[in-house]
Write a protein that holds these residues in place. Structure first.
Motif, PDB file in Angstrom:
ATOM      1  N   THR A 159       0.641  -1.057   0.067  1.00 19.92           N
ATOM      2  CA  THR A 159       0.044   0.250  -0.050  1.00 19.92           C
ATOM      3  C   THR A 159       0.625   1.365   0.349  1.00 19.92           C
ATOM      4  OG1 THR A 159      -1.545  -1.143   1.537  1.00 19.92           O
ATOM      5  CG2 THR A 159      -1.638   1.377   1.273  1.00 19.92           C
ATOM      6  N   ASP A 160       2.300   1.317   1.037  1.00 19.22           N
ATOM      7  CA  ASP A 160       2.933   2.128   0.537  1.00 19.22           C
ATOM      8  C   ASP A 160       3.616   2.456  -0.486  1.00 19.22           C
ATOM      9  OD1 ASP A 160       2.780   2.641   3.130  1.00 19.22           O
ATOM     10  OD2 ASP A 160       4.376   1.644   4.149  1.00 19.22           O
ATOM     11  N   LYS A 167       0.617   3.725  -2.809  1.00 19.52           N
ATOM     12  CA  LYS A 167       0.602   5.727  -2.104  1.00 19.52           C
ATOM     13  C   LYS A 167       1.572   7.036  -3.204  1.00 19.52           C
ATOM     14  CE  LYS A 167      -1.872   5.319   1.765  1.00 19.52           C
ATOM     15  NZ  LYS A 167      -1.994   5.289   3.353  1.00 19.52           N
ATOM     16  N   LYS A 200       1.507   6.704  -6.556  1.00 18.96           N
ATOM     17  CA  LYS A 200       0.181   8.019  -7.147  1.00 18.96           C
ATOM     18  C   LYS A 200       0.697   8.975  -6.264  1.00 18.96           C
ATOM     19  CE  LYS A 200      -2.952   4.758  -7.636  1.00 18.96           C
ATOM     20  NZ  LYS A 200      -3.111   4.478  -9.269  1.00 18.96           N
ATOM     21  N   ASP A 201       1.675   9.422  -5.848  1.00 23.88           N
ATOM     22  CA  ASP A 201       2.371  10.433  -5.480  1.00 23.88           C
ATOM     23  C   ASP A 201       3.009  11.337  -6.465  1.00 23.88           C
ATOM     24  OD1 ASP A 201       3.098  12.610  -3.973  1.00 23.88           O
ATOM     25  OD2 ASP A 201       4.622  11.379  -2.589  1.00 23.88           O
ATOM     26  N   GLU A 258      -4.889   2.039  -0.354  1.00 25.58           N
ATOM     27  CA  GLU A 258      -4.549   2.999  -0.395  1.00 25.58           C
ATOM     28  C   GLU A 258      -5.595   4.472   0.175  1.00 25.58           C
ATOM     29  OE1 GLU A 258      -3.845   0.257  -2.196  1.00 25.58           O
ATOM     30  OE2 GLU A 258      -5.020   1.703  -3.870  1.00 25.58           O
ATOM     31  N   GLU A 282      -7.885   5.925   5.163  1.00 26.97           N
ATOM     32  CA  GLU A 282      -7.931   6.610   6.256  1.00 26.97           C
ATOM     33  C   GLU A 282      -8.979   7.103   7.573  1.00 26.97           C
ATOM     34  OE1 GLU A 282     -10.204   9.735   3.616  1.00 26.97           O
ATOM     35  OE2 GLU A 282      -7.940   9.650   3.429  1.00 26.97           O
TER      36      GLU A 282
END
Lengths: 1031, 511
Positions: free
Chosen positions: B121-122, B125, B128-129, B168, B171
């Motif tokens: 998942t990191d 992310k 997607k950054d 991802e 939250e």
């Protein structure tokens, strides 16, 4: 130093020294006040002019060239009260004899640790115990680590393994820490020790001071929450100018195991009708053996052994060997020691060499050896500058049992008809790996013969200091110390090392070999500066000390391992395919800066007050909590200075409070990803706020001497340790499994009592006795995480309100009330149960049958109850020493007591798995008392932690024994006048253990986790012969 | 002189007393900031995910060994990793106490799979950054990360009754107090991730190197997409806890995944203790001489002259090698993959039913050198999912055709006669292939198959409860719920749990 300055002050205010044309001489004799015996090597010093002499063998001294006048003469000798008196010297001969009284309690002895400056014991305001050379040399311990056993109250020493060269577990007072060790900070000649104490020899030691409790150890700040042990070695400082002393000591001895574990000599398997026709192996029913079978695993055996219906272990083996006796050997130990001390002018020197070899009791294993070289020097450069150095070089070799600690397990699981000495049927190698067809356990001798495990160590400890008397009231001192520790370990399995596996019908295959190498270097450097001032204001004497300490530590290791030799006979990685080799490494730096100031006030020799403050900063603290403070205040009142108490010669009360801490481990503050073979994965969530744990201790003590021959001390200490390090589990959401946090509180309480007595003191007969006793408790009073299991096998349960040391597990039903009060959980009615003849509840009517099984205690939910089943913390510990001397003959005995404190005997539990436990052997018992194999194996319970295996760890140990005869100069006239004395001794170490504990030794596991694992090298007995020459 | 020396000394002291730098870097492990900031480190993190999954799932402390004995595929009376307990008859409940000695059996896979999911998942992310540019490698890295999310959550869904979804999009509260959801929803999530991985792989050209996936030669993007589909097929087919649930599986989806799946065995080069550190520990201890043996039930399936269960008594294991004879009914793989042992060293007092006369020796080359290429997913396994899907959807002829394929392992290696187009015979033959041909491939397959046929012995857990230490961290108080055992424990019952639904009824137990 204090006395010198004091005298100077008095002298300058009171005296005016006139000059005379002629000088005088002071001479006389020094004798023991109670025995009348002359005392050699006593220092007689005129303090104002620092001029002195030592007494000769007849107790005579002479100081020449003294300007006539009045001086203070100080007579000092270890073990005797210092004499300080004024003497008027006139031109010509002056005679003054001294009678020295025994310093019972050693009240005049100077203590240097935990205080601002050298302080006589009678003026201490905190707990600092001191053990001097006289006590240590009676039976020189194999290393400093074990030398304190039973000698200091409140200090527990546990030899956790018999491995030659191994260190010992040391704990001062209560255990204050949850996630870090309890070993105290150790300082040897000013060097803060990072490596172990196992390599440091005891013959060199002048004294060991133990700074007990946080109040005393506050001076050492964030590393001293577990107390401090300060070791000082000999320096030749007490010698007279021109003196040269030589000591040679030779020791040789034998190491033997004095107790075997009780193993079963019978079994419950059905025997073949013609079992008696075989004498080499036990012939079982239903099994067909190949022709010529002599034992061990054989693929041609057809059939399996089965238990007899009654399951009683009362059937004989065809041959009944004591495998333990066959296995363990008598090892030898040897010490060659040489020391030289001298003083020439302003330089005193001590140098020594020790060669120490300890073979141990495991066959095919060389054991441990070390060579220590020491040079200590002090150089009084001029009247204001002194330079000192201490240097110790240690070289060690250690050959540990091949195959690893599993051999101790394999050994006791071997069955009495197994032949450890059988050759391998495939290639003829000695010690057939699969010596037991019916078990997976391997031949314990095989690994010892084929696998080499060697550690080579080289270590250096150095301390260098310069002390300057800047003015009458100011002293500056700078020290630099370093420790360098190198260790290299190699484990080599040759190509043809058999392992289980492969496709050979014997189920074994050559491992093709492996090589593992590990190399570590650790370097620590500390620099410390001191400024010490001393002032006298009337009756008030004040000392102030300010200090700065910089610590710098670096460690680095790497290891490499490889499998499968392609070229045989070469023990190197080059003989392997590079694809079969892996490597790993680690490095860490730790840097710290610490400041402290201490003030010590002494009013009229009777009111004593001490205060200090320290600030520690360390890279081990999270970056948001990088500096932490510590303090101490302490005071004492010497009652007998004001009141004449008939019985008491000296009586003092004191109180102290202070804080000390323990630093977090290196990695805990960092957020980490595991790194393995170049790939990463999340591991630990960092904590930038991590700070050291803090132990706050308050102690009260009373000590004194009475009837001139007795001294005592009683101490009560209470400690609270907050900010424990807890590895808090995290939900596996972010990927981080846990985080170290400061949470939780532990409270400890300790009572200590010491008594020294001169029971008899005549010219020919002396009898000294010493007693140390202590009792500690420790409780977890606050825990901010769910209760958790810790220690080996999770035996020790950490929960709020519980004793730290509590052992938790399952319990067995021992009363019918337990059943009836929770009947639903057990089923049936109370009539279905009965208590058997061992006190366990079983199903009614099953006694003696295979259905007789103990029943696990249930909780209200019907689950197996998880309850407290023991406590590893002893009720109390004590040491009793007695020394009786008659003329040259001296006998010494040190007895070590431990009352209570449970030991979890996992080894015994394992033995039950394989029906090897002696308790299961029912041969010879009346039928009504017989229990089945299954009955005992129910207690085994696949090694779950349960009460059945908790044993009382109480013991009485004959820790040290010696019988010596000393030939004195009178006896030695034939050898010339150089020889001072020769001492012949018979020494015993761990001579006898009286205990109900069923394992090798109740001194098992660590102090915190008394757990008898399967892999522990048993502690053994050592009887040695020593001869010591003093020139 | 004195003053000069002292002045220098004091000046030196003052200088020294203010110079320490107390900031020390940890050079042994990267921290989050480093590991998750550079493209290079993130790529390394992604490339390690498949190995982490492999080692996590095949770990000694995982579910491989206890489930093999639960399924009566392997037999072992040694207590290690709960094998004695899970093999005991009648079956006891799984001990889900925080103090259970083998609590790691469930805790380790649970935590390790979520750890992999978290790192994957990191990586996603980061992809997607907009500030982190993976360039042309983005598709490959994302495909790996999606694949890792899928296979990690797939095993949670296969093995545990519940789990929570973290990806991802999670939250706030989803991270601080995640909601436990049933395995079926978790499985949907896992399949979706695998499909996403396959879609990315199908649309982009890249190579997954041998170092990353450790299959000989590595995989191209198409091969990687196929692998994702094969895992999806394995997960879907094995999700059902009971015969009824298994029958209700979306078998058409299984056929689709098999059809888009691998076309040759997916093998792993297991090289424990060597360069790559890909290890198959559960396999080692299930076949190691002196450790587990093959359950006689499996031997009996190959040659019914052997008993399927050891009758108590002195005459076991009387059937020795002399009794093995070749006929058309005997599976030839008994000779090639299994080795007869003429005696047992299990403790007889623990139950003679643990005894067995055979050890699995198909990959003997792995035992000793610790290096061998072994199947993770074989074509036979895929064929059997296909056959089962056809049979479940009524195409018995199609299923029989797969079983009777002359090139298939059943015929080539087993030398077995054809199977008729009969549902019972087909299911029996599929089960036979799972137990014999795919024995110990992957992890837990035997258990999954047995539970999906209601064949597990009564009281066997059908899935694991949430591990005790996780329940503790969630703030749940004891008693903790569990599954298995002859009767429901007095203290059982956590919110959202159903003891009966997680425990084998024994209705169609093989014995």
């Amino acid at each position: 130093m204090f006395k010198k300055l004091l005298s100077l002050a008095i002298l300058s205010s009171l005296l005016t020294v006139s000059a005379f044309a002629q000088s005088g001489t002071l001479s006389g004799t020094v004798t023991d006040a109670s025995t009348g015996e002359s005392l050699p090597a006593v220092n007689v010093v005129l303090t104002e002019i620092m001029k002195g002499a030592s007494t000769n063998a007849d107790g005579e001294y002479q100081i020449t060239g003294i300007e006539p006048g009045t001086y203070t003469v100080e007579v000092t000798y270890i073990g005797y009260s210092t004499i300080s008196q004024e003497v008027s010297i006139s031109a010509g001969t002056n005679t003054l004899d001294f009678e020295m009284a025994t310093d019972i309690g050693l009240l005049d002895e100077i203590v240097v640790s935990g205080v601002a400056d050298g302080t006589p014991r009678k003026k201490l305001t905190v707990s600092v115990a001191k053990v001097d050379a006289a006590q240590l040399s009676k039976v020189p311990a194999t290393s400093v680590a074990s030398s304190l056993s039973a000698k200091v109250s409140g200090v527990q020493i546990r030899t956790t393994s018999g491995t030659p060269g191994g260190s010992a577990d040391i704990q001062v007072r209560s255990d204050n820490n949850l996630s870090v060790g309890s070993n105290p900070l150790v300082i040897v000649d000013g060097v803060i020790i990072e490596g172990g104490l196992g390599d440091i020899n005891t013959d060199d030691i002048e004294s060991i001071e133990v700074v007990k409790g946080a109040a005393a150890s506050a001076l050492y700040g964030s590393r001293a929450g577990n107390g401090v042990v300060v070791v000082s070695t000999k320096r030749g400082a007490g010698l007279s100018d021109g003196d040269v002393n030589v000591t040679i000591r030779q020791e040789v001895g034998f190491q033997t195991l004095d107790k075997f574990i009780d193993l079963a000599e019978h079994h419950a398997f059905a025997l073949a009708d013609d079992w008696e026709s075989e004498s080499n192996f036990t012939k079982y029913a239903g099994v067909v053996y190949p022709a010529g079978y002599m034992g061990g695993y054989d693929p041609n055996i057809v059939g399996s052994r089965v238990t007899e219906d009654n399951q009683y272990m009362d059937n004989p083996f065809a041959i009944n060997k004591n495998i333990q006796e066959e296995f363990f050997q008598t090892g030898t130990n040897m010490t060659n020691y040489f020391a030289l001390a001298s003083r020439v002018g302003g330089i005193n020197l001590f140098t020594s060499f020790e060669n120490n070899q300890q073979e141990g009791i495991i066959p095919n294993t060389d054991g441990y050896g070390r060579r220590n070289f020491r040079v200590n020097t002090d150089w009084q450069v001029n009247d204001w500058l002194k330079v000192s150095t201490s240097n110790l070089v240690i070289r060690t070799t250690s050959n540990t049992p091949g195959g690893g600690s599993g051999l101790f397990f394999d050994l006791v699981l071997a069955e009495p008809d197994n032949n450890l000495y059988m050759d391998n049927p495939v290639d003829g190698q000695a010690y057939y790996l699969r010596h037991n067809h019916w078990s997976n356990e391997e031949n314990p001798l095989y690994g010892t013969s084929k696998n080499d495990r060697d550690t080579y160590g080289q270590r250096f400890l150095g301390n260098y200091s310069a002390t300057a008397d800047v003015t009458d009231w100011l002293e500056l001192k700078a020290t630099y110390s370093m420790e360098n520790n190198n260790e290299r370990y190699t484990s080599l399995y040759p190509y043809d090392y058999w392992i289980i596996g492969g496709s050979d019908p014997y189920g074994i295959t050559y491992s093709e070999g492996s090589l593992y190498k590990y190399s570590q270097e650790t370097q620590s450097e500390n620099t410390q500066l001191f400024a010490t001032t001393r002032f006298q204001f009337g009756d008030l004497f004040a000392k102030f000390q300010f200090s700065y300490l910089n610590e710098d530590y670096h460690t680095e290791w790497f290891d490499a391992s490889g499998n499968d030799f392609k070229v045989l006979g070469i023990p190197g990685f080059d003989a392997m395919d590079p694809a079969d080799i892996t490597a790993d490494n680690y490095q860490a730096d730790i840097r710290s800066e610490n400041y402290f100031g201490i003030m010590s006030l002494d009013y009229d020799d009777k009111y004593l007050f001490d205060a200090m403050y320290r600030l520690d900063s360390s890279s081990l603290f999270g970056e948001d909590n990088r500096t932490n403070p510590y303090y101490r205040v302490s005071a004492a009142y010497r009652i007998t200075e004001d009141f004449d108490l008939e019985m008491f010669d000296e009586l003092k009360v004191r109180v102290a409070q202070g804080t000390a801490g323990i630093r977090p481990s290196f990695a805990w503050q960092y957020e980490t990803f595991n790194l393995s073979s170049g790939s990463t994965s999340k591991s630990q969530l960092g904590n930038k706020e991590l700070k050291p744990s803090e132990t706050k201790e308050t102690e009260f003590a009373i000590n004194g001497t009475f009837m001139q021959n007795f001294s005592f001390e009683f101490i009560y200490a209470q400690s609270t340790t907050t900010d424990q390090f807890l590895n808090v589990p995290l939900l596996p959401v972010t990927g981080y499994s846990s985080q170290y946090q400061n949470a939780g509180t532990l409270e400890g309480e300790t009572f200590e009592f010491n008594l020294q007595a001169n029971l008899i003191r005549t010219k020919d007969l002396l009898w000294d006795m010493g007693l140390t006793w202590s009792k500690s408790s420790q409780t977890i009073t606050e825990l901010d995480v769910p209760p958790f299991q810790s220690g080996p096998s999770g035996l020790f349960y950490i929960r709020e309100g519980e004793t730290y040391g509590a052992i938790y597990g399952y319990d067995w039903v021992t009363s019918l009330d337990q059943i009836s009060s929770n009947q639903e959980a057990y089923g049936g009615t109370i009539a279905d149960y009965e208590v058997n003849n061992q006190g366990y509840v079983v199903a009614a009517g099953t006694q003696g049958t295979v259905d007789e099984k103990p029943i696990k205690l249930k909780d209200e939910f019907g689950n197996n109850a998880f309850v407290k089943i023991g406590d590893g913390r002893p009720d109390w510990t004590a040491g009793l020493s007695n020394t009786v001397s008659w003329k040259g003959l001296s006998a010494y005995v040190l007895i070590d007591f431990k009352q209570g404190g449970d030991v979890y005997n996992r080894k015994s539990q394992w033995l039950t798995r394989d029906s090897r436990n002696g308790i299961m052997d029912v041969a010879g018992l009346p039928d009504a008392e017989k229990k089945t194999m299954t009955y005992y194996q129910t207690f085994y319970d696949v090694n779950t932690n349960n009460r059945y295996w908790v044993e009382d760890g109480t013991y009485i140990k004959l820790r040290e024994v010696s019988l010596s005869y000393q030939f004195t100069p009178d006896n030695l006239s034939l050898l010339g006048d150089q020889m001072e004395n020769i001492t012949f001794s018979v020494l015993g170490r761990n001579l006898l253990t009286i205990t109900d504990y069923s394992g090798y030794d109740p001194e098992a596991g660590s102090i915190r986790n008394p757990f008898d694992s399967t892999g522990q090298y048993p502690n053994f007995r050592n009887i040695a012969f020593s001869v010591k020459f003093d020139f | 002189m004195k003053n000069r020396i002292l002045t220098i000394a004091i000046a030196g002291m003052v200088t020294l007393a203010s110079c320490a730098d107390l900031t020390v870097e940890n050079l042994n492990n990267p921290d989050t900031e480093r590991a998750l900031s550079s493209v290079s480190d993130l790529t390394t993190l992604a490339e390690g995910l498949i190995k982490s999954w492999h080692n996590g799932i095949h770990s000694y402390s995982g579910m491989g060994m206890p489930t093999a004995v639960l399924a009566d595929a392997a037999s072992c009376s040694w207590g290690n990793v709960g094998m004695r307990e899970m093999g005991t008859e009648p079956r006891p409940a799984f001990d889900n106490a925080p103090n259970y000695g083998y609590r790691y059996l469930t805790a380790t896979p649970f935590s390790s799979m979520y750890s992999i999911n978290s790192s994957a998942t990191d990586v996603i992310k980061a992809i997607k950054d907009p500030n982190i540019d993976f360039g042309a490698d983005a598709a490959r890295v994302e495909a790996i990360a999606r694949f890792a999310q899928g296979i990690s959550m797939g095993y949670i869904a296969l093995a545990f009754d519940r789990g929570y979804i973290i990806d991802e999009n999670s939250e706030g509260e989803a991270l601080t107090s995640p909601t436990l959801i049933p395995y079926s929803e978790l499985m949907d999530h896992a399949i979706a991730k695998l499909v996403e991985a396959a879609t990315i792989a199908g649309a982009n050209s890249f190579t997954i190197s041998e170092a990353v996936i450790n299959t000989p030669g590595g995989l191209d993007n198409a091969g990687f997409a196929a692998l994702a589909h094969s895992f999806a097929a394995r997960f879907l087919a094995n999700e059902g806890r009971t015969e009824a649930e298994r029958a209700a599986t979306d078998w058409n989806a299984v056929i689709t995944h098999v059809s888009n799946g691998i076309t040759s065995d997916f093998n792993i080069n297991n090289d424990q203790w060597e360069t790559g550190f890909w290890y198959n520990e559960h396999y080692i201890y299930l076949v190691y001489p002196g450790w587990a043996r093959v359950d006689m039930r499996v031997i009996n399936m190959m040659d019914d002259s052997y008993p399927s269960h050891n009758p108590d008594g002195l005459d076991f294991p009387a059937p020795d090698s002399a009794r093995i004879f070749d006929n058309a009914e005997v599976d030839d793989r008994l000779w090639t993959d299994y080795t007869h042992l003429s005696s047992n060293n299990f403790r007889p007092e623990r139950g003679l039913y643990f005894f067995s006369s055979f050890r699995y020796t198909r990959h003997n080359e792995y035992i000793g050198p610790w290096s061998a290429v072994m199947q993770e997913i074989s074509m036979s396994e895929m064929h059997m999912y296909h056959a089962e899907a056809l049979a479940q959807t009524g195409n018995l002829a199609g299923a029989a055709a797969i079983l009777n394929d002359p090139a298939g392992a059943r015929k080539v290696r087993g030398g077995l006669p054809d199977v008729a187009a009969d549902a019972a015979a087909i299911h029996a033959a599929i089960h036979h292939e799972r137990m014999v041909e795919s024995f110990l491939d992957g992890v837990g397959n035997e258990w999954f198959d047995m539970r999906g046929r209601d064949m597990l012995q009564k009281g066997s857990p059908l899935h694991w409860p949430i591990p005790a230490e996780i329940l503790e961290t969630l703030g749940v108080t004891i008693p903790f719920y569990t599954y298995g055992g002859a009767s429901e424990p007095v203290g059982n019952g956590g919110e959202g749990t159903d003891w009966a639904a997680g425990t084998a009824s024994g209705a169609k137990a093989w014995r």
